[in-house]
Write a protein that holds these residues in place. Structure first.
Motif, PDB file in Angstrom:
ATOM      1  N   LEU A 913      54.584   4.369  29.294  1.00 24.02           N
ATOM      2  CA  LEU A 913      55.277   5.407  28.359  1.00 24.02           C
ATOM      3  C   LEU A 913      55.153   5.247  27.033  1.00 24.02           C
ATOM      4  N   LEU A 914      55.219   4.138  26.673  1.00 23.32           N
ATOM      5  CA  LEU A 914      55.137   4.100  25.227  1.00 23.32           C
ATOM      6  C   LEU A 914      53.554   4.162  24.593  1.00 23.32           C
ATOM      7  N   ASP A 915      52.781   4.073  25.663  1.00 17.52           N
ATOM      8  CA  ASP A 915      51.356   4.337  25.284  1.00 17.52           C
ATOM      9  C   ASP A 915      51.158   6.142  25.149  1.00 17.52           C
ATOM     10  N   ASN A 916      51.722   6.704  26.182  1.00 15.22           N
ATOM     11  CA  ASN A 916      51.633   8.143  26.169  1.00 15.22           C
ATOM     12  C   ASN A 916      52.551   8.935  25.054  1.00 15.22           C
ATOM     13  N   ALA A 917      53.683   8.148  24.728  1.00 19.88           N
ATOM     14  CA  ALA A 917      54.178   8.649  23.567  1.00 19.88           C
ATOM     15  C   ALA A 917      53.534   8.599  22.173  1.00 19.88           C
ATOM     16  N   ILE A 918      52.872   7.465  22.082  1.00 18.59           N
ATOM     17  CA  ILE A 918      52.229   7.312  20.855  1.00 18.59           C
ATOM     18  C   ILE A 918      51.229   8.070  20.948  1.00 18.59           C
ATOM     19  N   ASN A 923      53.354  11.112  12.986  1.00 18.79           N
ATOM     20  CA  ASN A 923      54.447  11.422  11.967  1.00 18.79           C
ATOM     21  C   ASN A 923      55.907  11.458  12.535  1.00 18.79           C
ATOM     22  N   GLY A 924      56.261  10.700  13.611  1.00 17.31           N
ATOM     23  CA  GLY A 924      57.577  11.053  14.184  1.00 17.31           C
ATOM     24  C   GLY A 924      58.142   9.928  14.715  1.00 17.31           C
ATOM     25  N   LYS A 925      59.053  10.197  15.766  1.00 22.05           N
ATOM     26  CA  LYS A 925      59.927   9.192  16.149  1.00 22.05           C
ATOM     27  C   LYS A 925      59.994   9.030  17.450  1.00 22.05           C
ATOM     28  N   ILE A 940      65.492   5.953  29.357  1.00 23.51           N
ATOM     29  CA  ILE A 940      64.887   7.156  28.723  1.00 23.51           C
ATOM     30  C   ILE A 940      63.925   6.915  27.631  1.00 23.51           C
ATOM     31  N   ILE A 941      63.001   7.519  27.444  1.00 27.33           N
ATOM     32  CA  ILE A 941      61.960   7.604  26.211  1.00 27.33           C
ATOM     33  C   ILE A 941      61.885   8.985  25.670  1.00 27.33           C
ATOM     34  N   VAL A 942      62.362   9.123  24.381  1.00 23.27           N
ATOM     35  CA  VAL A 942      62.507  10.410  23.472  1.00 23.27           C
ATOM     36  C   VAL A 942      61.540  10.421  22.578  1.00 23.27           C
ATOM     37  N   ASP A 943      60.592  11.576  22.419  1.00 19.77           N
ATOM     38  CA  ASP A 943      59.636  11.439  21.338  1.00 19.77           C
ATOM     39  C   ASP A 943      59.755  13.023  20.756  1.00 19.77           C
ATOM     40  N   ASN A 944      59.260  13.123  19.617  1.00 20.84           N
ATOM     41  CA  ASN A 944      59.136  14.630  18.884  1.00 20.84           C
ATOM     42  C   ASN A 944      57.705  14.780  18.780  1.00 20.84           C
ATOM     43  N   GLY A 945      56.955  14.732  19.848  1.00 18.50           N
ATOM     44  CA  GLY A 945      55.457  14.952  19.677  1.00 18.50           C
ATOM     45  C   GLY A 945      55.041  16.400  20.024  1.00 18.50           C
ATOM     46  N   LYS A 946      54.056  16.499  20.642  1.00 18.00           N
ATOM     47  CA  LYS A 946      53.420  17.709  20.679  1.00 18.00           C
ATOM     48  C   LYS A 946      53.835  18.176  22.008  1.00 18.00           C
ATOM     49  N   SER A 990      60.860  18.731  28.280  1.00 16.71           N
ATOM     50  CA  SER A 990      59.898  18.809  27.213  1.00 16.71           C
ATOM     51  C   SER A 990      59.838  20.457  26.648  1.00 16.71           C
ATOM     52  N   LYS A 991      59.568  20.582  25.453  1.00 16.13           N
ATOM     53  CA  LYS A 991      59.141  21.823  24.870  1.00 16.13           C
ATOM     54  C   LYS A 991      57.947  21.450  23.828  1.00 16.13           C
ATOM     55  N   ILE A 992      57.060  22.550  24.126  1.00 12.19           N
ATOM     56  CA  ILE A 992      55.833  22.428  23.454  1.00 12.19           C
ATOM     57  C   ILE A 992      55.955  22.384  21.712  1.00 12.19           C
ATOM     58  N   ASN A 993      55.285  21.401  21.139  1.00 16.66           N
ATOM     59  CA  ASN A 993      55.620  21.013  19.761  1.00 16.66           C
ATOM     60  C   ASN A 993      57.012  20.735  19.307  1.00 16.66           C
TER      61      ASN A 993
END
Length: 1005
Positions: A913-918, A923-925, A940-946, A990-993
């Motif tokens: 999960l961490l690997d995919n999120a990174i 430049n995010g969280k 739960i893992i939350v990122d603000n990636g693509k 998820s939402k794109i971007n």
């Protein structure tokens, strides 16, 4: 009037009067006629009127006997009962013994009135005439007589002690019950209808007011007030109630016998009396109502309200707000009008009001000076100059509330507008001192003690400490619009509000109360307490009286009920709509009167002379209808098993405002047995009850102590044979017999088929034995291959891990080398190699774990471990990569959470999960969170990636049912396969971007 109406102007349309109210010799009355024209009576000749033991009123008409309960008339005649004749005249008997009788024309049927019901009986009534000494003496039926118009006919009158008076135009004779003479007294008279009996004494009333009395001891004389008899008088004698009335020029007097002499007391002057053909009267002392029966016009009921409404002009509606007592018996309004309880006394020239707020507040200081708001000024009209001179205090803002405290300090609140905020000032010794600026208007000011004021605002209650100048909000009051504040005799603080009823603020807590059935108390304007422990609360729908003790008892026990007694136009008030939102909202005068402003005058009343008409203590079941058929009401009612609907109709004699009645009913022995409100029709119905015995309990609040009047009825619904225990027993017996027969037949066929099956099984067994041997051989081969694969993976992984571990240690030493540290470019390259080596080592470690998981296949560990520490370990692995990508990784896992989920599987899942999120974030969280519920862990893992596309999300959500691998993320495939092993689940958002949220759900304990 509601506070929103402050911003309406004076031309609000008002309600017209419902009833006629007149003031005669300071005696007010209201009256209403009931006739056959409006279908309230069966016929408009009311011959007799009686009040029975249970508070019902009975009328005789020429089309039936009528019972009145204060609200409805119930008719008993040939149309509604099995009576053969409907023409009735007199009612006789004993009220105290609940034994009243009447008979129809020519005495064809005798009716017993008992318990609020009628019954046709066979009873020998008193003879219409008695022959004595050859002369026929007719039975005297009261005045005026329904039997004859001849004033010279001889009559007999039977007393309650059994003695009998025989009277004619020549003499009066008294006998005992066996007609043995006690005395004969010569007495010439020209009108037998001047005789009447009061307390077993016979009186003859002359035209001039003098009278002769015949008692057990002989004859005496007396004189009523001669001034009453300047006009012709008429005697009315209600023989059954023993009430005597005189009518003189539309004035109705009651005649009483105190044992020594007669006295006449004026009841009312009724302008329509002489022209209304009145033939029967009854005065209900308990309910303070006078009943007049007319020969042509039906029934007139006169009531005597205790309320007096005063205003300047009787024909116009007049809206009033604040006023203060000017002396012990008068009030003065903010417009300078001085009123007593019956008239406008005088007017003071305060100047015209320019704003509505100038009408809603007034105060009087210790020097009797009057303080009012005028034209953005506060004026103090001086008593020493008869209020013709004043001192003006300019504020440049509208005066909202004026209040004088115990130290003779005047407190003034100013209303907010588009240019100013609301403000609070005080004036002491002529000096104006600003106190506070508030965000909302101060509607009311009250003093708790010498150092504490309470301020009621549109957004809660404020508490102000005078010495410390500290102004604070009372907790939990911010949502209430306060109309007024009342501090009672025990220093308890009561609040009335706009739309939320009233509250008690005590011990730093707000206590609310149940409202009346129609929610009229939502618009409670203010509270005034009398010396008998009652609160008086005006509203937009009338005036309420409630026991203060009952309110406090409700705070102690919320199961207690509260009785609210309502007074409105039916009680003589000109309008139901009282006015609030002003200070003062009401006044208690030193002459014991209470005064409230209304939309049509000021309402005066004396609470100590007012007797509320409270509901009674006894309920009656008037009739029971089963499937549209009347049945006799009884305490126990047996219904047919197949009945469709049963209705119970309640009879409740009550002569006050019907809105004060609160009926509830409950049927015991049912699933949903609870108290249900009974509507205005006073009936309750049930449909198709199952067989059994039920108790229907009906109750009504009967007074301020919140006690109830109860009526219990037992309802029995018998069972059909098919619903009895015997039927059930026989059904069981027959069922068992049938089952035995079926079992026997089936056993025979089973045994027969078993022989055939055994032959078939023997053949199949030989084939299966051969197949099983082949399967065992295949299983052993598969186990051997799996073991070889596991050994191969471990060997390869071990051969890779050893040099990798050595390589990691070497690179770690290389990173710490001074030469590398001094060369930033070299240092960065070495650190990159170090990071890649660590990742490669972890991938190999995960590979070993992954292969062992499939072999173990377990969900939970034997011992718990910290999820927070496991996540921290994985974050450390990716920390440098995250820093390189300017990614912040936050561990928000609960630190005291220990779990038993398969450690190897969860470790690989978190790693991936961490690997995919990174990989998908720059430049995010990235934040990891946890929650537990019902033995399930939500990771739960939350990122603000693509983000992820909808197609990709749908694919992974469908992966359980459709395990066809496309060219997507291998890490997520591994996660899902591991979740299948440990019986977990996964969800994507998820939402794109914008980013991705992945939720893992597994058993954790």
């Amino acid at each position: 009037m509601m506070s929103l109406s402050y911003y309406r102007y004076y031309w609000i349309a008002l309600l017209l009067l419902l009833t006629t109210t007149k003031t005669i010799c300071q005696q007010k009355y209201m009256h209403r006629w009931y006739t056959a024209d409006n279908n309230e009576l069966p016929q408009s000749s009311v011959n007799a009127i009686i009040g029975d033991k249970h508070n019902f009123i009975w009328l005789t008409t020429e089309n039936g006997l009528v019972r009145y309960d204060g609200n409805t008339f119930r008719v008993f005649n040939t149309s509604t009962t099995n009576l053969e004749y409907s023409r009735f005249f007199d009612i006789f008997g004993s009220i105290q013994k609940d034994s009243l009788y009447c008979f129809n024309e020519s005495r064809k049927e005798v009716i017993l009135i008992r318990g609020g019901k009628i019954k046709i009986v066979k009873k020998k009534m008193h003879p219409l005439s008695i022959t004595k000494n050859g002369k026929h003496f007719f039975f005297h039926d009261g005045l005026p007589s329904n039997k004859t118009l001849n004033p010279h006919e001889p009559y007999y009158i039977k007393l309650s002690n059994g003695n009998i008076f025989f009277i004619d135009t020549e003499k009066v004779e008294l006998t005992d019950s066996k007609m043995k003479s006690i005395y004969k007294i010569p007495f010439k008279n020209n009108n037998i209808f001047n005789f009447f009996v009061k307390k077993n004494e016979l009186f003859y009333l002359n035209e001039n007011g003098s009278y002769d009395c015949f008692s057990a001891t002989g004859k005496s004389s007396g004189q009523l007030d001669p001034a009453l008899f300047t006009f012709k008088r008429k005697i009315f004698w209600n023989i059954t109630t023993a009430q005597i009335f005189l009518s003189i020029k539309n004035k109705i007097y009651s005649i009483d016998n105190d044992g020594k002499k007669l006295s006449a007391k004026l009841i009312v002057e009724f302008a329509d009396f002489e022209k209304s053909n009145i033939i029967s009267l009854y005065y209900d002392h308990k309910n303070n109502k006078l009943y007049l029966g007319s020969y042509t016009n039906g029934l007139c009921i006169i009531s005597f309200p205790s309320f007096s409404t005063v205003k300047r002009e009787t024909e116009k509606s007049e809206v009033y707000y604040a006023a203060v007592p000017l002396n012990d018996s008068t009030i003065v309004t903010s417009k300078g009008k001085i009123f007593s309880n019956n008239k406008l006394v005088d007017s003071l020239q305060f100047g015209k009001t320019g704003y509505l707020d100038e009408r809603i507040t007034i105060a009087k200081d210790n020097e009797q000076n009057l303080w009012v708001g005028r034209q953005l000024h506060l004026r103090c009209y001086l008593k020493q100059y008869n209020y013709k001179k004043y001192i003006s205090y300019p504020f440049g803002q509208n005066v909202k509330t004026i209040f004088k405290d115990s130290n003779n300090v005047i407190w003034v609140s100013l209303g907010y507008d588009e240019f100013h905020k609301a403000k609070l000032f005080y004036i002491k010794n002529g000096r104006v001192v600003p106190v506070a600026i508030t965000e909302t208007n101060i509607n009311y000011i009250a003093q708790y003690d010498s150092n504490t004021l309470y301020l009621g605002t549109q957004k809660g209650l404020l508490k102000y400490k005078i010495n410390s100048e500290k102004l604070v909000y009372v907790k939990n009051s911010e949502s209430i619009f306060i109309r007024s504040i009342f501090i009672d005799s025990e220093k308890k603080i009561w609040l009335t509000t706009y739309q939320k009823g009233f509250f008690l603020y005590d011990k730093n807590a707000l206590q609310s109360f149940p409202k009346d059935e129609n929610n009229y108390l939502d618009s409670a304007h203010c509270i005034i307490e009398d010396k008998n422990g009652f609160f008086w609360i005006p509203t937009n729908k009338g005036l309420f009286q409630v026991s203060r003790k009952a309110l406090l008892n409700y705070i102690k026990n919320k199961n207690n009920s509260i009785y609210y007694h309502l007074y409105n136009k039916l009680d003589g008030i000109l309008t139901n709509e009282f006015n609030g939102g002003c200070q003062p909202c009401g006044n208690s005068l030193k002459n014991n009167e209470i005064v409230f402003p209304s939309m049509n005058g000021f309402v005066f009343f004396n609470p100590y002379k007012l007797t509320p008409l409270l509901p009674g203590k006894k309920l009656f079941i008037d009739k029971v209808i089963v499937d549209q058929k009347n049945i006799q009401p009884k305490d126990t009612i047996v219904l047919n098993n197949n009945f469709q609907r049963v209705s119970f109709f309640i009879s409740y004699p009550y002569y006050g405002n019907q809105e004060n009645l609160n009926f509830e009913a409950k049927l015991n022995n049912t699933k949903d047995s609870k108290w249900e409100k009974i509507k205005n029709e006073k009936s309750i119905s049930f449909t198709t009850l199952p067989p059994g015995e039920y108790t229907l309990t009906i109750r009504s609040l009967s007074g301020f102590n919140a006690s109830y009047a109860y009526k219990n009825i037992t309802i029995i619904v018998p069972a059909n044979f098919s619903q009895t225990r015997w039927f059930a027993f026989l059904c069981i017996v027959f069922s068992l017999a049938f089952l035995f027969i079926v079992w026997f037949v089936r056993s025979y066929y089973i045994k027969r088929n078993n022989k055939i099956l055994q032959e078939i099984i023997a053949k199949k067994t030989k084939k299966l034995a051969s197949t099983v041997r082949k399967l065992k051989t295949t299983r052993n081969n598969l186990k051997q291959e799996a073991k070889q694969q596991e050994t191969l993976v471990k060997s390869i992984s071990h051969d890779i891990k050893s040099p990798l571990k050595f390589l990691m240690n070497s690179i770690n030493h290389l990173v710490e080398n001074e030469n590398v540290q001094d060369d930033s470019k070299l240092k960065k390259q070495v650190e990159t190699i170090q990071m890649s080596t660590i990742q490669l080592y972890e991938y190999v470690e995960n590979l070993i774990k992954y292969s062992s998981i499939f072999m173990e296949g377990k969900k939970l560990e034997e011992h718990g471990y910290s999820l927070y520490e496991l996540v921290n370990e994985k974050i450390q692995i990716f920390q440098k990569i995250a820093e390189a990508e300017n990614i912040e990784i936050v561990n928000s896992i609960t630190q005291d959470l220990y779990i038993r989920t398969n450690n190897k599987a969860l470790s690989i899942i978190i790693h991936n999960l961490l690997d995919n999120a990174i990989k998908n974030t720059k430049n995010g969280k990235i934040e990891l969170l946890s929650a537990t519920q019902n033995n399930m862990l939500n990771l739960i893992i939350v990122d603000n990636g693509k983000g992820m596309s909808k197609e990709l999300i749908d694919y992974y959500l469908d992966f359980y049912q459709n395990p066809i691998v496309k060219n997507y993320h291998l890490g997520l495939h591994m996660i899902i396969e591991l979740l299948l092993i440990i019986k977990g689940n996964i969800n994507f958002t998820s939402k794109i971007n914008e980013g991705t949220t992945i939720e893992i759900m597994v058993e954790y304990n």
